[in-house]
Write an enzyme that holds these catalytic residues in place. Structure first.
Site, PDB file in Angstrom:
ATOM      1  N   HIS A 106      -7.474  -0.664 -11.315  1.00  0.00           N
ATOM      2  CA  HIS A 106      -6.023  -0.488 -11.181  1.00  0.00           C
ATOM      3  C   HIS A 106      -5.660  -0.078  -9.758  1.00  0.00           C
ATOM      4  O   HIS A 106      -4.704  -0.606  -9.173  1.00  0.00           O
ATOM      5  CB  HIS A 106      -5.526   0.569 -12.165  1.00  0.00           C
ATOM      6  N   GLU A 107      -6.412   0.859  -9.198  1.00  0.00           N
ATOM      7  CA  GLU A 107      -6.138   1.280  -7.822  1.00  0.00           C
ATOM      8  C   GLU A 107      -6.407   0.148  -6.836  1.00  0.00           C
ATOM      9  O   GLU A 107      -5.719   0.023  -5.815  1.00  0.00           O
ATOM     10  CB  GLU A 107      -6.968   2.517  -7.475  1.00  0.00           C
ATOM     11  N   HIS A 110      -3.371  -1.890  -6.385  1.00  0.00           N
ATOM     12  CA  HIS A 110      -2.420  -1.410  -5.370  1.00  0.00           C
ATOM     13  C   HIS A 110      -2.861  -1.821  -3.964  1.00  0.00           C
ATOM     14  O   HIS A 110      -2.024  -2.160  -3.124  1.00  0.00           O
ATOM     15  CB  HIS A 110      -2.299   0.113  -5.444  1.00  0.00           C
ATOM     16  N   HIS A 114      -0.773  -4.177  -1.361  1.00  0.00           N
ATOM     17  CA  HIS A 114      -0.516  -3.820   0.041  1.00  0.00           C
ATOM     18  C   HIS A 114      -0.962  -4.934   0.977  1.00  0.00           C
ATOM     19  O   HIS A 114      -0.246  -5.315   1.915  1.00  0.00           O
ATOM     20  CB  HIS A 114      -1.262  -2.519   0.375  1.00  0.00           C
TER      21      HIS A 114
END
Length: 236
Positions: A106-107, A110, A114
């Site tokens: 999940h991270e 991100h 980006h």
């Protein structure tokens, strides 16, 4: 200010909004803790740790400039776009559970957002300073407005500042949902997790997503309460 006196008690119907928001938040927190705890005991067949899974996912997307590091705390995992670091908590970094791998993925979602210039993430990042100021100073203006005889101007400034924090919570929703969607897809495509394991991971990430829904709902309900209490106040 709407409300009625009953004997020595003052009844304010907006109290129900507070009760609802508290119940939503408590349920969301309970669900994410219980599911993370449950699936933290299920070891992934690949045997990869959260950190190893994160590295494979990032490399599969051609991302080599994000540092993966360990941070203390429970569920303190986050991606920091300012220095391009993927920060994994103690329960995720070295764990081989499907829960840990899912959170790490999940991270990574991100970090991929980006790298790809995902618009909602960029918008949320731009909102951070405004939302921080709004959340810190909004209540000060509202309290000052009440103190100075119910100043409509000061109170409305406070409500407008609080609205910025609410907007931040709302923009966070598509960012988090998209990150989880990317994570689940890549966990399957890279072979890090098998189909049934991805299903287990989806349950963990869905529970985590609910905490953001709860935060947004709480913020909206609080804003509605403020508008109900002070929106019709035309004194200055």
């Amino acid at each position: 200010m709407p409300g009625r006196y009953y004997g020595y008690y003052y009844y304010d119907p907006t109290y129900m909004l507070i009760v609802i928001s508290v119940l939503i938040s408590l349920f969301a927190q309970f669900l994410v803790n219980s599911r993370f705890s449950k699936y933290s005991r299920v070891r992934s067949r690949s045997g990869m740790t959260g950190a190893q899974a994160a590295e494979r996912i990032l490399q599969s997307q051609g991302i080599y400039d994000v540092a993966i590091q360990r941070v203390s705390g429970k569920l303190t995992d986050h991606y920091d776009p300012r220095n391009k670091t993927l920060n994994l908590s103690d329960a995720v970094y070295a764990s081989t559970s499907v829960a840990a791998v899912g959170v790490a993925a999940h991270e990574c979602g991100h970090a991929i957002q980006h790298a790809r210039g995902y618009a909602p993430l960029s918008f949320r990042s731009a909102l951070v300073p405004v939302a921080n100021i709004g959340s810190q100073l909004s209540w000060l203006f509202i309290i000052l407005g009440i103190f100075f005889g119910g100043s409509h101007t000061l109170i409305m400034i406070g409500i407008l500042m609080f609205s910025a924090a609410v907007l931040f919570q709302l923009v966070t929703l598509p960012v988090e949902f998209n990150a989880s969607g990317r994570a689940l897809k890549l966990l399957s495509e890279t072979g890090i997790l098998q189909k049934d394991e991805v299903s287990d991971t989806r349950k963990v990430l869905s529970a985590a997503a609910l905490t953001y829904v709860a935060a947004a709902a709480t913020a909206v309900l609080q804003l509605l309460r403020l508008l109900r209490l002070f929106g019709g106040n035309d004194r200055d």
